[in-house]
Design a protein around this motif. Sequence first.
Motif, PDB file in Angstrom:
ATOM      1  N   ASN A   1      11.915   9.148  -8.905  1.00  0.00           N
ATOM      2  CA  ASN A   1      10.935   9.764 -10.024  1.00  0.00           C
ATOM      3  C   ASN A   1       9.904  10.706  -9.579  1.00  0.00           C
ATOM      4  O   ASN A   1       9.064  10.930  -9.708  1.00  0.00           O
ATOM      5  N   GLU A   2       9.104   9.974  -8.380  1.00  0.00           N
ATOM      6  CA  GLU A   2       7.868  10.379  -7.336  1.00  0.00           C
ATOM      7  C   GLU A   2       7.983  11.624  -7.126  1.00  0.00           C
ATOM      8  O   GLU A   2       6.995  12.054  -6.523  1.00  0.00           O
ATOM      9  N   ARG A   3       9.131  10.886  -6.738  1.00  0.00           N
ATOM     10  CA  ARG A   3       9.539  12.474  -5.646  1.00  0.00           C
ATOM     11  C   ARG A   3       9.422  13.964  -7.015  1.00  0.00           C
ATOM     12  O   ARG A   3       9.054  14.895  -6.367  1.00  0.00           O
ATOM     13  N   ILE A   4      10.252  13.560  -8.010  1.00  0.00           N
ATOM     14  CA  ILE A   4      10.329  14.732  -9.464  1.00  0.00           C
ATOM     15  C   ILE A   4       8.523  14.851  -9.446  1.00  0.00           C
ATOM     16  O   ILE A   4       8.473  15.862  -9.484  1.00  0.00           O
ATOM     17  N   ARG A   5       8.291  14.253  -9.429  1.00  0.00           N
ATOM     18  CA  ARG A   5       6.598  13.367 -10.246  1.00  0.00           C
ATOM     19  C   ARG A   5       5.914  14.843  -8.907  1.00  0.00           C
ATOM     20  O   ARG A   5       4.696  16.031  -9.625  1.00  0.00           O
ATOM     21  N   ILE A   6       5.792  14.802  -7.980  1.00  0.00           N
ATOM     22  CA  ILE A   6       4.870  15.594  -6.588  1.00  0.00           C
ATOM     23  C   ILE A   6       5.844  17.538  -7.040  1.00  0.00           C
ATOM     24  O   ILE A   6       4.633  18.013  -7.287  1.00  0.00           O
TER      25      ILE A   6
ATOM     26  N   SER B   1       0.553   8.518  -8.911  1.00  0.00           N
ATOM     27  CA  SER B   1       1.110   8.212  -8.433  1.00  0.00           C
ATOM     28  C   SER B   1       1.913   7.432  -9.221  1.00  0.00           C
ATOM     29  O   SER B   1       1.518   6.360 -10.225  1.00  0.00           O
ATOM     30  N   LEU B   2       3.417   7.184  -9.029  1.00  0.00           N
ATOM     31  CA  LEU B   2       4.598   6.034 -10.132  1.00  0.00           C
ATOM     32  C   LEU B   2       4.585   4.899  -9.112  1.00  0.00           C
ATOM     33  O   LEU B   2       4.660   3.730  -9.397  1.00  0.00           O
ATOM     34  N   LEU B   3       3.774   4.846  -7.537  1.00  0.00           N
ATOM     35  CA  LEU B   3       4.220   3.679  -6.762  1.00  0.00           C
ATOM     36  C   LEU B   3       2.833   3.897  -6.869  1.00  0.00           C
ATOM     37  O   LEU B   3       1.649   3.512  -6.051  1.00  0.00           O
TER      38      LEU B   3
ATOM     39  N   LYS C   1       0.973  -0.763   0.387  1.00  0.00           N
ATOM     40  CA  LYS C   1      -0.002  -0.076  -0.246  1.00  0.00           C
ATOM     41  C   LYS C   1       1.314   1.186  -0.100  1.00  0.00           C
ATOM     42  O   LYS C   1       1.706   1.409   0.615  1.00  0.00           O
ATOM     43  N   VAL C   2       0.295   2.533  -0.264  1.00  0.00           N
ATOM     44  CA  VAL C   2       0.578   3.760  -0.571  1.00  0.00           C
ATOM     45  C   VAL C   2       0.726   4.445  -0.163  1.00  0.00           C
ATOM     46  O   VAL C   2      -1.383   4.962  -0.261  1.00  0.00           O
ATOM     47  N   VAL C   3       0.916   4.962   1.164  1.00  0.00           N
ATOM     48  CA  VAL C   3       0.082   6.137   2.178  1.00  0.00           C
ATOM     49  C   VAL C   3       0.016   8.001   1.473  1.00  0.00           C
ATOM     50  O   VAL C   3       1.382   7.986   2.025  1.00  0.00           O
TER      51      VAL C   3
END
Length: 762
Positions: free
Chosen positions: A191-196, A176-178, A155-157
């Motif tokens: 990449n998720e940090r960059i996306r946000i 989200s990419l996750l 899960k992703v929270v």
Amino acid sequence: MTKNLSYLLLLAIVLNACSNTKYLPKGEKLYTGGQVKIVNKDIKKADSKALTADLEALLRPKPNGSFLGLRPKLYLWNITQTKKTKGFRAWLHRKGEPPVFASDVDLDKNSQILTNRLQNVSYFQAQVIGDTVSKGRTAKAVYTATTGPAYKIRKVVFPTSPEGIDTAVAGTAKASLLKVGDNYNLDVIKNERIRIDTRLKEEGFFYFAPDDIKLRVDSTIEGHQVDMFVKVKEETSQLARTIYSIRNIYVYPNYTLRDTALKLDSAQKYRWYYIVRGKRETVKPWVFKNTVLLHPGEVYNRTDHTKSLNRFIELGPFKFVKNRFEDVTPDSPLLDVYYQLTQYPKKSIQFDLLGRTTSASYNGVQASVSWKNRNAFKGGELLTVSLIGSNDGQVGQSNGGYAVSQVGVQTSLSWPRFVSPFNFKADNAYIPHTTLTLGGSLVIRSQLYTLDSYNGAFGYQWKQNQYKQHALNLLEVTYTHPRSVTELYRDSIKKTGNPTLQHVINPQFTWGPSYSFTYDNTIDAYRTNTFLYSGKVSLSNNIYGLISGANIKNGGDTTKLFGLPFDQYVKLENEIRYFHKLGPNSKIATRLSTGFGLAYGNSRNLPYSQQFYSGGANSLRGFRARSVGPGTVNPYYFVGNNGFLPDESGDIKIEANVEYRTKLFSIVNGALFVDAGNVWNLNHQKLTDTNGNPVPGEDTFGKNFYKQLAADVGFGFRFDLTILILRTDYGIPVLRPWQPGSNWVTPKLGNGIFNLAIGYPF
């Protein structure tokens, strides 16, 4: 013979290997590379192969480069050993490559790197052991990677706090990419940090950065799973948590590096931005209304910021664009924006001299002089005037005297906007352009004919996005007429009976619009498969031809426009290119090109300049330029005693190419290729020989077209000289559609055509 060649090649490889190893210092072994073995019975074969390639790319050092089992650069290093630092031998030595020894390999360090990489891609329990495997005086490193199970996301929270920044981060969760069920992957997390961050920049968080995002991973979940928690770091500054808006925008059209003062007292407002022009006006203020996409009072967003910078560059007159934001109000979050533009020199002259050769054995030279004014009327207009001259002749051919010379002038004026009575708005990152071109040339075919040619066009070019491009010419005009035709050429027409010769010197007058569309994602280097499509439709005098009732095919008189007989046609062109990467240095490249032209009303055939042809350095490389077709007609049938081969053409074209490209060594790349295609006439032309007898062969397109294809196979070398690609191809015919009986031709090197060209064929 083939068997003997195989033995010789094997012997050369063995001798080369021995000759390299004999130079090794005592006790050293030549390092031949590293190998990774994956131990995991649960991993799929394709995934194991990809993971192996990923890990092997991390191994250091790299072994000496090789080609077909040989190491030419290492051999060059060995045989040119010298203590001198100057001279030819020293220069050759520097071009070689020093040996890589097995003792240079740190097995433990490489094992640690591989273990770390495996842990970063979900294999938390991975273990890697390295060992050396020797064979004679060579050795390789073998790494056994026991990966253990892959950990997957349960899960992703995302944040649940009502604070503004937490709410904004939580609002990005849907994209989200996750993904639940995917393997843990550190690269995806980055990449998720960059996306946000990218998404928050669209909402005014000007000072926010990817490092302000923290992802906590809980790997204690049973079943080899992880829970992931996305949070904003507690130490993130208040600036990064604040939404900023735009206050004032300043544009400096005459900025230089010597400028240090902002000169805001001389700023003059135009619409929603200010112009700080300096001592004199070099660019009209309204030019920037299509480039400044940020507006006062609006929340800052990264998209309009980036688009504006790109549009400033695409305007044309500006060499450098410097952009900065200043936090100006302590009581409320506001930004002032500054665009500081450094101009190119307004006027320039460029001289080009080009030597060239073609598969038709033409050799020649082209010279051009171009004068440019990058800001002709202070509106970013580009005015270009070019003078062009060229001369090409066939060396060592029976018709070597029929050289082709051309002199001409071409002018163009390009506006960085839509010039139209209608208000078209383009709000993407690309500036649309309106272009007017006018030109004329004189074509002289030595001892044969002289043609005058004039052209003009007015239209628009614009990009829909980074992949899609459009071009609409509202009007294209071309007029070509013979100034003089020699008796030698007229006799060739009579003696050969080939209508193509007459078609070349017929007056041509085309008048109409054209539209083309291009989709191209080949610029994305990260893609395994890339694709390009280009399509174009051209019309000539369709409306006027219908109004005037032009119909010479049914016995009507030739209709004229401005006192000149005009051509009437519809022409369609399509080209598809597909590229598939086989590895970092090799790919499969394919192309399919088709064309169709319909002449009607005031024309019996397409004008010669609009017809299709096949054969040549960028087409069927095993055939001379424009020497294929139409259909199964033998173009050499019309050669006669003087050896004159006309340029064959048709109304329909189908052509396909497949090419394997790979890097060989240094700047040298190799290719293997297959080409196939032909051209056909839409309507049958009554071809006759010198005695009036029908010429054998079928020139029209029909259901058996696939049996009428010409084809060749070949190989080539490409030399990457940085500023250009020099290409050599050798094409060997395997299918000749005009050949009696079977079209198949036994491939022979002696039947091939050598092609020398600049750039790739597609």
